[in-house]
Write an enzyme that holds these catalytic residues in place. Sequence first.
Site, PDB file in Angstrom:
ATOM      1  N   ARG A   1       0.751  -1.126   0.110  1.00 56.38           N
ATOM      2  CA  ARG A   1      -0.059  -0.075   0.000  1.00 56.38           C
ATOM      3  C   ARG A   1       0.907   1.224   0.164  1.00 56.38           C
ATOM      4  NH1 ARG A   1      -3.207  -1.948   5.018  1.00 56.38           N
ATOM      5  NH2 ARG A   1      -0.935  -2.031   5.549  1.00 56.38           N
TER       6      ARG A   1
ATOM      7  N   LYS B   1       1.675 -19.249   4.347  1.00 54.33           N
ATOM      8  CA  LYS B   1       1.006 -19.634   5.646  1.00 54.33           C
ATOM      9  C   LYS B   1       0.766 -18.304   6.495  1.00 54.33           C
ATOM     10  CE  LYS B   1       4.175 -20.453   9.359  1.00 54.33           C
ATOM     11  NZ  LYS B   1       4.934 -21.264  10.309  1.00 54.33           N
TER      12      LYS B   1
ATOM     13  N   ASP C   1       4.443 -24.498   2.191  1.00 55.24           N
ATOM     14  CA  ASP C   1       4.735 -24.884   3.492  1.00 55.24           C
ATOM     15  C   ASP C   1       6.307 -24.792   3.450  1.00 55.24           C
ATOM     16  OD1 ASP C   1       5.772 -26.445   5.680  1.00 55.24           O
ATOM     17  OD2 ASP C   1       3.893 -27.321   5.993  1.00 55.24           O
ATOM     18  N   HIS C   2       7.073 -23.978   3.901  1.00 60.36           N
ATOM     19  CA  HIS C   2       8.643 -24.011   3.559  1.00 60.36           C
ATOM     20  C   HIS C   2       9.281 -25.115   3.863  1.00 60.36           C
ATOM     21  CE1 HIS C   2       8.961 -22.037   7.225  1.00 60.36           C
ATOM     22  NE2 HIS C   2      10.095 -22.691   7.420  1.00 60.36           N
TER      23      HIS C   2
ATOM     24  N   LYS D   1      12.820 -27.931   1.855  1.00 63.07           N
ATOM     25  CA  LYS D   1      14.043 -28.264   2.552  1.00 63.07           C
ATOM     26  C   LYS D   1      14.520 -29.549   2.144  1.00 63.07           C
ATOM     27  CE  LYS D   1      13.183 -25.707   6.846  1.00 63.07           C
ATOM     28  NZ  LYS D   1      14.077 -24.843   6.802  1.00 63.07           N
TER      29      LYS D   1
ATOM     30  N   GLU E   1      13.058 -24.698  19.006  1.00 64.19           N
ATOM     31  CA  GLU E   1      13.464 -23.436  18.729  1.00 64.19           C
ATOM     32  C   GLU E   1      14.009 -22.957  20.120  1.00 64.19           C
ATOM     33  OE1 GLU E   1      10.805 -21.168  15.517  1.00 64.19           O
ATOM     34  OE2 GLU E   1       9.696 -21.624  17.256  1.00 64.19           O
TER      35      GLU E   1
ATOM     36  N   ASP F   1       0.781 -22.515  14.360  1.00 66.96           N
ATOM     37  CA  ASP F   1       2.231 -21.979  13.624  1.00 66.96           C
ATOM     38  C   ASP F   1       2.863 -23.056  13.347  1.00 66.96           C
ATOM     39  OD1 ASP F   1       3.827 -19.853  13.178  1.00 66.96           O
ATOM     40  OD2 ASP F   1       5.152 -20.130  14.834  1.00 66.96           O
TER      41      ASP F   1
ATOM     42  N   HIS G   1       3.493 -27.530   9.385  1.00 63.67           N
ATOM     43  CA  HIS G   1       5.144 -28.538   9.431  1.00 63.67           C
ATOM     44  C   HIS G   1       5.245 -29.763  10.072  1.00 63.67           C
ATOM     45  CE1 HIS G   1       5.988 -24.343   8.155  1.00 63.67           C
ATOM     46  NE2 HIS G   1       6.462 -23.918   9.389  1.00 63.67           N
TER      47      HIS G   1
ATOM     48  N   LYS H   1       9.213 -23.246  21.751  1.00 62.12           N
ATOM     49  CA  LYS H   1      10.208 -22.065  21.692  1.00 62.12           C
ATOM     50  C   LYS H   1      10.864 -22.184  22.861  1.00 62.12           C
ATOM     51  CE  LYS H   1       7.843 -18.869  18.773  1.00 62.12           C
ATOM     52  NZ  LYS H   1       8.635 -18.923  17.715  1.00 62.12           N
TER      53      LYS H   1
HETATM   54  N1  LIG Z   1       8.358 -13.380   8.015  1.00 60.55           N
HETATM   55  C1  LIG Z   1       8.442 -14.421   7.969  1.00 60.55           C
HETATM   56  O1  LIG Z   1       9.635 -15.060   8.071  1.00 60.55           O
HETATM   57  C2  LIG Z   1       7.563 -15.180   7.685  1.00 60.55           C
HETATM   58  C3  LIG Z   1       7.661 -16.926   7.494  1.00 60.55           C
HETATM   59  C4  LIG Z   1       6.551 -17.468   6.977  1.00 60.55           C
HETATM   60  C5  LIG Z   1       5.481 -16.854   6.750  1.00 60.55           C
HETATM   61  N2  LIG Z   1       5.337 -15.656   6.637  1.00 60.55           N
HETATM   62  C6  LIG Z   1       3.837 -15.017   6.208  1.00 60.55           C
HETATM   63  O2  LIG Z   1       4.192 -13.994   5.236  1.00 60.55           O
HETATM   64  C7  LIG Z   1       2.962 -13.186   5.075  1.00 60.55           C
HETATM   65  C8  LIG Z   1       4.039 -11.827   5.261  1.00 60.55           C
HETATM   66  O3  LIG Z   1       4.739 -11.647   6.564  1.00 60.55           O
HETATM   67  P1  LIG Z   1       5.719 -10.639   6.948  1.00 60.55           P
HETATM   68  O4  LIG Z   1       6.498 -10.933   8.032  1.00 60.55           O
HETATM   69  O5  LIG Z   1       6.484 -10.200   5.658  1.00 60.55           O
HETATM   70  O6  LIG Z   1       4.896  -9.465   7.162  1.00 60.55           O
HETATM   71  P2  LIG Z   1       5.268  -7.698   7.339  1.00 60.55           P
HETATM   72  O7  LIG Z   1       6.887  -7.596   7.319  1.00 60.55           O
HETATM   73  O8  LIG Z   1       4.227  -7.084   8.077  1.00 60.55           O
HETATM   74  O9  LIG Z   1       4.991  -7.239   5.957  1.00 60.55           O
HETATM   75  C9  LIG Z   1       3.623  -7.066   5.069  1.00 60.55           C
HETATM   76  C10 LIG Z   1       3.777  -6.813   3.648  1.00 60.55           C
HETATM   77  O10 LIG Z   1       2.466  -6.662   3.253  1.00 60.55           O
HETATM   78  C11 LIG Z   1       2.086  -5.476   2.675  1.00 60.55           C
HETATM   79  N3  LIG Z   1       0.780  -5.069   2.836  1.00 60.55           N
HETATM   80  C12 LIG Z   1      -0.158  -5.281   4.003  1.00 60.55           C
HETATM   81  N4  LIG Z   1      -1.316  -5.233   3.500  1.00 60.55           N
HETATM   82  C13 LIG Z   1      -1.387  -5.023   2.263  1.00 60.55           C
HETATM   83  C14 LIG Z   1      -2.490  -4.990   1.343  1.00 60.55           C
HETATM   84  N5  LIG Z   1      -3.878  -5.082   1.588  1.00 60.55           N
HETATM   85  N6  LIG Z   1      -2.451  -4.993   0.114  1.00 60.55           N
HETATM   86  C15 LIG Z   1      -0.861  -5.081  -0.490  1.00 60.55           C
HETATM   87  N7  LIG Z   1       0.076  -5.160   0.324  1.00 60.55           N
HETATM   88  C16 LIG Z   1      -0.087  -5.199   1.919  1.00 60.55           C
HETATM   89  C17 LIG Z   1       3.100  -4.351   3.608  1.00 60.55           C
HETATM   90  O11 LIG Z   1       3.271  -3.019   3.236  1.00 60.55           O
HETATM   91  P3  LIG Z   1       1.983  -1.837   3.437  1.00 60.55           P
HETATM   92  O12 LIG Z   1       1.803  -2.020   4.826  1.00 60.55           O
HETATM   93  O13 LIG Z   1       2.769  -0.972   2.937  1.00 60.55           O
HETATM   94  O14 LIG Z   1       0.851  -2.371   2.655  1.00 60.55           O
HETATM   95  C18 LIG Z   1       4.352  -5.121   3.515  1.00 60.55           C
HETATM   96  O15 LIG Z   1       4.860  -5.050   2.605  1.00 60.55           O
HETATM   97  C19 LIG Z   1       2.386 -13.228   6.575  1.00 60.55           C
HETATM   98  O16 LIG Z   1       1.294 -14.022   6.142  1.00 60.55           O
HETATM   99  C20 LIG Z   1       3.283 -14.276   7.264  1.00 60.55           C
HETATM  100  O17 LIG Z   1       2.554 -15.153   8.156  1.00 60.55           O
HETATM  101  C21 LIG Z   1       6.457 -14.866   7.189  1.00 60.55           C
END
Ligand SMILES: NC(=O)c1ccc[n+]([C@@H]2O[C@H](COP(=O)([O-])OP(=O)(O)OC[C@H]3O[C@@H](n4cnc5c(N)ncnc54)[C@H](OP(=O)(O)O)[C@@H]3O)[C@@H](O)[C@H]2O)c1
Length: 507
Positions: A62, A166, A195-196, A200, A234, A253, A258, A358
């Site tokens: 956004r 996920k 499911d990463h 692996k 973890e 989670d 997993h 954890k």
């Molecule tokens: N981080 C990890 O290691 C990890 C691991 C496994 C799974 N995941 C999954 O991956 C997803 C993202 O996680 P994250 O940790 O990267 O979250 P994050 O750091 O909060 O990032 C969220 C991203 O989505 C954007 N966003 C939010 N609402 C949006 C919308 N309506 N339209 C378009 N973009 C939007 C945000 O930017 P704006 O606010 O500018 O829109 C930002 O770029 C989640 O579902 C999480 O469960 C993450």
Amino acid sequence: MATTIVNPLREGLRLARTPEPSTIVIFGGSGDLTQRKLMPALYNLALQRLLPGSFSIVGSARQPLTDDQYRAELHDAVGEHSRTKPLNEEVWKTFAEHLFFVPTPDDHGYDALRERLDHLDVELGTNANRLFYLATPPGSYAAIVKAIGVHGLRGRTGWARIVVEKPFGRDRQSARELTETIHQVFREDEVFRIDHYLGKETVQNILVMRFANGIFEPIWNRQYVDHVQITAAETIGVEERAGYYEQAGAMRDIVQNHLLQLLALVAMEPPAAFDDKAVRDEKVKVLRALRAIRAEDLPDHAVRGQYTHGFIEGVAVPGYREEPGIAKDSRTETYVALKGFVDNWRWEGTPFYMRTGKRLPKRTTEIAIQFRVAPHQLFSREASAGLDPNALVLRIQPDEGVSLKFGAKVPVQGIRIRSVNMDFDYGASFMVDAPDAYETLILDALRGDATLFTRRDEVDQQWAFVDPIIAAWAASPEPPYFYEAGSWGPPEADALIEQDGREWRKA
Ligand SMILES: NC(=O)c1ccc[n+]([C@@H]2O[C@H](COP(=O)([O-])OP(=O)(O)OC[C@H]3O[C@@H](n4cnc5c(N)ncnc54)[C@H](OP(=O)(O)O)[C@@H]3O)[C@@H](O)[C@H]2O)c1
């Protein structure tokens, strides 16, 4: 003499196909996952020349960013998080020329995105082949999928696929609803639920070990296997994920996705082919055969815990309820231990013990197949005192490999037996770094190979297993059992396995 018959049509089926020219559209393109995992994976694919000749990557979120700002942000993020270091600036420069950013705060944004995608197709010859990637908070998935449909982002020619991060739903009902919403725009064979763990190397090696070798399968059943232990431990706490984790807990989670996927791979029957349908058909049969834990059996089959303050590697760490953003009376579980049974011919009566937590003493993910003891004890009890049951341990992280534990004679006069390990270590044997799971999975999605992604019926069965446990815990007036950070979980989890005359492995 036995001969090996190679089917030339099958040989190299998954190896040979390079992805077609295409565009990857990442919603959540400025988020943590994109910066730490997706872009480093894409850059490493570029480094290995595994990306299509013509491609583009369009990030979206956004908040506005220009293409140049986006490239500069990702340059630093990839430099920090890439598994290969240092960043190859020459490769990065070419890679970055294919990187774009289009903000989508509203309908105009989605129209602008469509125009940009159409334009890039003409410029790069990508034929409107589009891989959409949902890397936003899960609450936005449905709205984004609808917008893809309403604003015609699929393109008029070429293929369209969608990768969904996920968590996929927060229970069976919401997962079904999300699938329904996605199916309004994408067919099931176009949906890639990630499911990463499945990307692996060692997880894929479970299939290779079991089904490319002749020696394991004959003993891979209730007759020879005493029980199976699956551990995902973890050392980290909740970190900056308080908002998400308070709603999720360890069950949603880690267990729902997993651990149940690992269980399915270990317990499945041999598939007829190594393709998405055959492999997932067999996995879903295991998940269907997984015995539901009834409310009255819950205390003997499921234990939840929450960490209190303690020490990890000598450093004092706060308890879960003292972490920023966590409710002082939170009942969220940070630890789960389960005893499951797969009710089928192969596994009847064989317990599958699973645990995750954890702030445990060690970061490790492994599957241990523990075999029955020898039927007749030839050697005295005294001589065998140092002998543990045979175990085949598949180490998934961090030191990927396989080890087989068996008894050997201690080189002294007379008989004394001690358990030793025969070890296979991935790094030492192949002298190459394994690709990151996201590299494997993104490449597979670009190729259209869904073997390592989760199908709707798998997700449905996974939720069917965990939903009643989560509901029973939510309804219980009792809080989770507490365990000190740096310990292996609450004593009640030890009791869960010890009541069966067994014990958790010292992982
Ligand atoms: N981080 C990890 O290691 C990890 C691991 C496994 C799974 N995941 C999954 O991956 C997803 C993202 O996680 P994250 O940790 O990267 O979250 P994050 O750091 O909060 O990032 C969220 C991203 O989505 C954007 N966003 C939010 N609402 C949006 C919308 N309506 N339209 C378009 N973009 C939007 C945000 O930017 P704006 O606010 O500018 O829109 C930002 O770029 C989640 O579902 C999480 O469960 C993450």
